[in-house]
Design a protein around this motif. Structure first.
Motif, PDB file in Angstrom:
ATOM      1  N   SER A 270       0.863  -1.182   0.000  1.00  0.00           N
ATOM      2  CA  SER A 270       0.000   0.000   0.000  1.00  0.00           C
ATOM      3  C   SER A 270       0.901   1.234   0.000  1.00  0.00           C
ATOM      4  CB  SER A 270      -0.918   0.007   1.222  1.00  0.00           C
ATOM      5  OG  SER A 270      -0.152  -0.045   2.417  1.00  0.00           O
ATOM      6  N   LEU A 271       0.370   2.364  -0.449  1.00  0.00           N
ATOM      7  CA  LEU A 271       1.208   3.544  -0.644  1.00  0.00           C
ATOM      8  C   LEU A 271       1.625   4.207   0.662  1.00  0.00           C
ATOM      9  CD1 LEU A 271      -0.311   5.299  -3.780  1.00  0.00           C
ATOM     10  CD2 LEU A 271       1.297   3.393  -3.623  1.00  0.00           C
ATOM     11  N   ASP A 272       0.949   3.904   1.757  1.00  0.00           N
ATOM     12  CA  ASP A 272       1.305   4.533   3.027  1.00  0.00           C
ATOM     13  C   ASP A 272       2.526   3.890   3.674  1.00  0.00           C
ATOM     14  OD1 ASP A 272      -0.722   2.288   3.419  1.00  0.00           O
ATOM     15  OD2 ASP A 272       0.083   2.524   5.458  1.00  0.00           O
ATOM     16  N   MET A 273       2.862   2.652   3.268  1.00  0.00           N
ATOM     17  CA  MET A 273       3.910   1.906   3.972  1.00  0.00           C
ATOM     18  C   MET A 273       5.304   2.419   3.643  1.00  0.00           C
ATOM     19  SD  MET A 273       3.934  -1.670   1.785  1.00  0.00           S
ATOM     20  CE  MET A 273       5.613  -2.184   2.185  1.00  0.00           C
ATOM     21  N   LEU A 274       6.239   2.161   4.552  1.00  0.00           N
ATOM     22  CA  LEU A 274       7.654   2.474   4.360  1.00  0.00           C
ATOM     23  C   LEU A 274       8.431   1.169   4.272  1.00  0.00           C
ATOM     24  CD1 LEU A 274       8.144   5.378   6.928  1.00  0.00           C
ATOM     25  CD2 LEU A 274       7.405   5.509   4.555  1.00  0.00           C
ATOM     26  N   THR A 275       9.564   1.221   3.617  1.00  0.00           N
ATOM     27  CA  THR A 275      10.391   0.017   3.488  1.00  0.00           C
ATOM     28  C   THR A 275      11.731   0.227   4.182  1.00  0.00           C
ATOM     29  OG1 THR A 275      11.028   0.799   1.285  1.00  0.00           O
ATOM     30  CG2 THR A 275       9.274  -0.833   1.387  1.00  0.00           C
ATOM     31  N   PHE A 276      12.709   0.771   3.481  1.00  0.00           N
ATOM     32  CA  PHE A 276      14.033   0.929   4.070  1.00  0.00           C
ATOM     33  C   PHE A 276      14.026   1.929   5.224  1.00  0.00           C
ATOM     34  CE2 PHE A 276      15.454  -0.373  -0.290  1.00  0.00           C
ATOM     35  CZ  PHE A 276      16.094  -1.544   0.096  1.00  0.00           C
ATOM     36  N   SER A 277      14.841   1.641   6.220  1.00  0.00           N
ATOM     37  CA  SER A 277      15.095   2.619   7.275  1.00  0.00           C
ATOM     38  C   SER A 277      15.993   3.722   6.718  1.00  0.00           C
ATOM     39  CB  SER A 277      15.778   1.945   8.459  1.00  0.00           C
ATOM     40  OG  SER A 277      17.098   1.546   8.083  1.00  0.00           O
ATOM     41  N   GLU A 278      16.096   4.810   7.465  1.00  0.00           N
ATOM     42  CA  GLU A 278      16.995   5.884   7.036  1.00  0.00           C
ATOM     43  C   GLU A 278      18.433   5.391   6.925  1.00  0.00           C
ATOM     44  OE1 GLU A 278      18.795  10.054   8.736  1.00  0.00           O
ATOM     45  OE2 GLU A 278      16.683   9.631   9.174  1.00  0.00           O
ATOM     46  N   ALA A 279      18.860   4.568   7.876  1.00  0.00           N
ATOM     47  CA  ALA A 279      20.237   4.058   7.841  1.00  0.00           C
ATOM     48  C   ALA A 279      20.472   3.187   6.608  1.00  0.00           C
ATOM     49  CB  ALA A 279      20.528   3.268   9.117  1.00  0.00           C
ATOM     50  N   GLU A 280      19.472   2.394   6.236  1.00  0.00           N
ATOM     51  CA  GLU A 280      19.619   1.538   5.046  1.00  0.00           C
ATOM     52  C   GLU A 280      19.656   2.382   3.781  1.00  0.00           C
ATOM     53  OE1 GLU A 280      17.377  -2.488   6.738  1.00  0.00           O
ATOM     54  OE2 GLU A 280      16.199  -0.814   5.939  1.00  0.00           O
ATOM     55  N   LEU A 281      18.786   3.390   3.687  1.00  0.00           N
ATOM     56  CA  LEU A 281      18.837   4.292   2.541  1.00  0.00           C
ATOM     57  C   LEU A 281      20.177   5.003   2.470  1.00  0.00           C
ATOM     58  CD1 LEU A 281      15.291   5.962   2.685  1.00  0.00           C
ATOM     59  CD2 LEU A 281      16.107   4.335   0.969  1.00  0.00           C
ATOM     60  N   ARG A 282      20.659   5.446   3.625  1.00  0.00           N
ATOM     61  CA  ARG A 282      21.928   6.173   3.640  1.00  0.00           C
ATOM     62  C   ARG A 282      23.076   5.276   3.163  1.00  0.00           C
ATOM     63  NH1 ARG A 282      23.225  10.845   5.685  1.00  0.00           N
ATOM     64  NH2 ARG A 282      21.264  11.000   6.848  1.00  0.00           N
ATOM     65  N   ALA A 283      23.021   4.006   3.499  1.00  0.00           N
ATOM     66  CA  ALA A 283      24.064   3.084   3.031  1.00  0.00           C
ATOM     67  C   ALA A 283      24.080   3.028   1.505  1.00  0.00           C
ATOM     68  CB  ALA A 283      23.831   1.687   3.613  1.00  0.00           C
ATOM     69  N   GLY A 284      22.889   2.994   0.892  1.00  0.00           N
ATOM     70  CA  GLY A 284      22.824   2.993  -0.559  1.00  0.00           C
ATOM     71  C   GLY A 284      23.313   4.290  -1.162  1.00  0.00           C
ATOM     72  N   VAL A 285      22.931   5.405  -0.551  1.00  0.00           N
ATOM     73  CA  VAL A 285      23.376   6.713  -1.032  1.00  0.00           C
ATOM     74  C   VAL A 285      24.897   6.818  -0.964  1.00  0.00           C
ATOM     75  CG1 VAL A 285      23.364   9.179  -0.505  1.00  0.00           C
ATOM     76  CG2 VAL A 285      21.208   7.894  -0.520  1.00  0.00           C
ATOM     77  N   GLU A 286      25.470   6.347   0.131  1.00  0.00           N
ATOM     78  CA  GLU A 286      26.929   6.409   0.275  1.00  0.00           C
ATOM     79  C   GLU A 286      27.629   5.524  -0.755  1.00  0.00           C
ATOM     80  OE1 GLU A 286      27.510   5.310   4.316  1.00  0.00           O
ATOM     81  OE2 GLU A 286      27.026   7.314   5.109  1.00  0.00           O
ATOM     82  N   ALA A 287      27.087   4.332  -1.002  1.00  0.00           N
ATOM     83  CA  ALA A 287      27.706   3.439  -1.988  1.00  0.00           C
ATOM     84  C   ALA A 287      27.653   4.040  -3.380  1.00  0.00           C
ATOM     85  CB  ALA A 287      27.012   2.075  -1.964  1.00  0.00           C
ATOM     86  N   ALA A 288      26.543   4.699  -3.721  1.00  0.00           N
ATOM     87  CA  ALA A 288      26.452   5.357  -5.023  1.00  0.00           C
ATOM     88  C   ALA A 288      27.365   6.573  -5.089  1.00  0.00           C
ATOM     89  CB  ALA A 288      25.008   5.766  -5.294  1.00  0.00           C
ATOM     90  N   SER A 289      27.401   7.340  -4.008  1.00  0.00           N
ATOM     91  CA  SER A 289      28.247   8.534  -3.973  1.00  0.00           C
ATOM     92  C   SER A 289      29.719   8.177  -4.114  1.00  0.00           C
ATOM     93  CB  SER A 289      28.006   9.299  -2.673  1.00  0.00           C
ATOM     94  OG  SER A 289      28.803  10.447  -2.597  1.00  0.00           O
ATOM     95  N   ASP A 290      30.111   7.022  -3.563  1.00  0.00           N
ATOM     96  CA  ASP A 290      31.499   6.573  -3.699  1.00  0.00           C
ATOM     97  C   ASP A 290      31.881   6.367  -5.166  1.00  0.00           C
ATOM     98  OD1 ASP A 290      31.915   6.624  -0.992  1.00  0.00           O
ATOM     99  OD2 ASP A 290      31.664   4.466  -0.705  1.00  0.00           O
ATOM    100  N   ARG A 291      30.888   6.088  -6.015  1.00  0.00           N
ATOM    101  CA  ARG A 291      31.129   5.935  -7.462  1.00  0.00           C
ATOM    102  C   ARG A 291      30.719   7.197  -8.210  1.00  0.00           C
ATOM    103  NH1 ARG A 291      31.945   1.492  -4.998  1.00  0.00           N
ATOM    104  NH2 ARG A 291      32.388  -0.458  -6.130  1.00  0.00           N
ATOM    105  N   ASN A 292      30.508   8.286  -7.461  1.00  0.00           N
ATOM    106  CA  ASN A 292      30.218   9.597  -8.043  1.00  0.00           C
ATOM    107  C   ASN A 292      28.934   9.625  -8.855  1.00  0.00           C
ATOM    108  OD1 ASN A 292      32.633  11.048  -7.086  1.00  0.00           O
ATOM    109  ND2 ASN A 292      33.700   9.551  -8.359  1.00  0.00           N
ATOM    110  N   THR A 293      27.920   8.926  -8.365  1.00  0.00           N
ATOM    111  CA  THR A 293      26.593   9.039  -8.953  1.00  0.00           C
ATOM    112  C   THR A 293      25.576   9.165  -7.827  1.00  0.00           C
ATOM    113  OG1 THR A 293      25.049   8.135 -10.586  1.00  0.00           O
ATOM    114  CG2 THR A 293      26.216   6.532  -9.191  1.00  0.00           C
ATOM    115  N   TYR A 294      24.311   8.987  -8.120  1.00  0.00           N
ATOM    116  CA  TYR A 294      23.267   9.365  -7.166  1.00  0.00           C
ATOM    117  C   TYR A 294      22.213   8.271  -7.036  1.00  0.00           C
ATOM    118  CZ  TYR A 294      20.135  10.292 -11.113  1.00  0.00           C
ATOM    119  OH  TYR A 294      19.345  10.147 -12.226  1.00  0.00           O
ATOM    120  N   VAL A 295      21.355   8.451  -6.027  1.00  0.00           N
ATOM    121  CA  VAL A 295      20.240   7.543  -5.768  1.00  0.00           C
ATOM    122  C   VAL A 295      18.927   8.281  -5.992  1.00  0.00           C
ATOM    123  CG1 VAL A 295      18.976   6.393  -3.903  1.00  0.00           C
ATOM    124  CG2 VAL A 295      21.418   5.968  -4.192  1.00  0.00           C
ATOM    125  N   ALA A 296      18.020   7.621  -6.692  1.00  0.00           N
ATOM    126  CA  ALA A 296      16.625   8.065  -6.790  1.00  0.00           C
ATOM    127  C   ALA A 296      15.789   7.137  -5.914  1.00  0.00           C
ATOM    128  CB  ALA A 296      16.145   8.010  -8.239  1.00  0.00           C
TER     129      ALA A 296
END
Length: 485
Positions: A270-296
């Protein structure tokens, strides 16, 4: 370094060996690739031997360079200016715009001169949220058909996408790497593809379409069929998120998509639900940033959007349930909104159960989302996100013209050209097509469409690409030509 047979034991630098051994290497490479393909690795990973440098890129398939092309007698929308220009000469040499000059300065030797007879030249359209593999096939086929058939069907849809005037798409989920390579190598026709690979989600999140008979999956257990083919990856910890992000980047992802909540096409969410925690999202953002790209981040409700912003995501996908406070926060942080003007079931097809309830929320949210985006001057990209039907996919231009409800034609055209081009540039060095997209100017990539009419006056021309697009060019090559000359 490659060492030849003992009777030609002189080592050669690089990967191609001496002249006498190149045929053997090519033959061996073809046999290896065939074996990988039978296992599904080429379709899922898209990392061919050519991409690794063992053989040249589709050497036998390379087309000879096109002669220079000169366009004259046209009206120009350059992707930015509200005022079309006339009296110009546009020179395309190779895959770039070599010159855009006033007056008739002649043509280079051997050039083809195209008289546009007053038609409009504009940049090729860009769809910022597309699913190359999933756009044209029903879910039942995607879940049961052989991966070879799925990719062939996607190739056919990719050509239709290009002939609708969309010369570039940002792929937001699916095993598009191999098809992208085939298009880039001239083996198939289609738009430029900025791939993200598998969208990364959680157990029970949007994109987790496993049959319930596959549960329980041991923590960290083996991937299921959807994961093996690269449709979606499931991650349930920060470390797993990093791993899955790095795997997509290894295969050539230009950006990463993380799923922050439920989705319309996943009936157990359902559209109200959340999945990743902030820490999990941040891990993905950091991994992408390490390769000089971004997360959508795929997110609909304010809580999911805010969590994505807190984790450092640079782009939010969808956002249809956004409220004013969240829109203001997005404006303050400069984060992109990539969204779609879904109005009714004509844009999604008939849905049932929870998917229909989700879609109804999106339709209602569309009516408030775009006014919020305009009021707060959000950096807004256009995407269509059409799924699971070739008939729906053909409405790509119709989706674009839905924006008339909130925007003037020039703003719509900017959004689908230069604005979307700015979003693509966030990929930085992971950009698979270095060069400017979405604009008509010197040194930009020569992605052009010639419209039989003036889309600044009548944006609905783009709803009818078969009748309205007289010429389509991508990278200096013409894929449709009804002008001649």
């Amino acid at each position: 370094m490659v060492f030849c047979a003992p009777d030609h034991d002189r080592p050669t630098t690089g990967s191609s060996g001496c002249a006498c051994c190149r045929p053997l290497l090519r033959s061996a490479s073809r046999r290896i690739e065939a074996g990988l393909s039978r296992r599904g690795f080429v379709a899922g990973a898209g990392a061919s031997l050519a991409a690794l440098g063992f053989v040249g890129r589709a050497e036998a398939q390379r087309e000879t360079p096109s002669p220079p092309i000169v366009f004259v007698n046209f009206r120009l929308f350059d992707g930015r200016s509200a005022d079309p220009r006339t009296g110009l000469r546009l020179l395309v040499r190779g895959d770039r715009i070599a010159a855009l000059e006033a007056g008739d300065t002649g043509a280079p030797d051997g050039a083809r001169v195209i008289d546009c007879d007053g038609r409009t030249i504009m940049p090729g359209l860009i769809d910022a949220h597309w699913h190359t593999i999933f756009a044209g096939l029903a879910v039942s086929s995607l879940l049961t058909a052989d991966i070879g058939y799925i990719v062939l069907a996607a190739a056919a849809e990719a050509e239709r996408t290009l002939l609708r005037g969309f010369t570039t798409v940002r792929d937001l989920g699916g095993p598009a790497f191999a098809l992208k390579q085939a298009i880039d190598d001239g083996l198939a026709r289609g738009p430029r593809i900025f791939p993200c690979g598998a969208m990364i989600t959680t157990t029970g999140g949007h994109g987790d379409l496993r049959p319930l008979s596959d549960l329980p999956r041991p923590f960290g257990g083996p991937p299921g069929p959807l994961e093996r083919t690269g449709a979606a990856n499931i991650a349930d910890s920060a470390d797993e998120v990093r791993l899955r992000v790095r795997e997509q980047l290894l295969q050539g992802a230009s950006q990463i998509k993380l799923v922050g909540g439920g989705g319309v096409s996943s009936p157990r969410t359902s559209l109200d639900m959340l999945t990743f925690s902030e820490a999990e999202l941040r891990a993905g953002v950091e991994a992408a940033s390490d390769r000089n790209t971004y997360v959508a981040v795929h997110a609909y409700p304010p809580a999911a959007i805010r969590r994505a912003l807190a984790a450092g995501a640079l782009c939010v996908e969808h956002g249809h349930l956004m409220d004013e406070a969240t829109a203001k926060l997005m404006a303050d942080t400069g984060v992109w909104l990539s969204t779609q003007p879904f109005l009714d079931e004509a844009d999604t097809g008939r849905l049932a159960g929870q998917s229909r309830l989700n879609a109804l929320q999106v339709f209602a949210g569309t009516e408030t989302l775009y006014p919020l985006a305009k009021e707060h001057k959000l950096r807004t990209a256009f995407g269509s996100d059409l799924l699971f039907s070739s008939e729906l996919a053909s409405r790509q231009g119709v989706m674009l013209t839905h924006l008339r409800r909130w925007y003037d034609p020039v703003d719509i055209l900017r959004m689908a050209t230069s604005t979307n081009g700015e979003l693509l540039a966030l990929s930085g060095p992971r950009n698979p097509y270095p060069g400017k997209l979405g604009v008509v100017e010197r040194d930009a990539l020569a992605d052009l469409i010639v419209v039989d009419g003036d889309p600044l006056a009548d944006i609905t021309l783009l709803e009818r690409p078969g009748a309205s697009l007289a010429l389509i060019m991508k990278g200096g090559r013409i894929y449709k030509d009804e002008i001649g000359g």
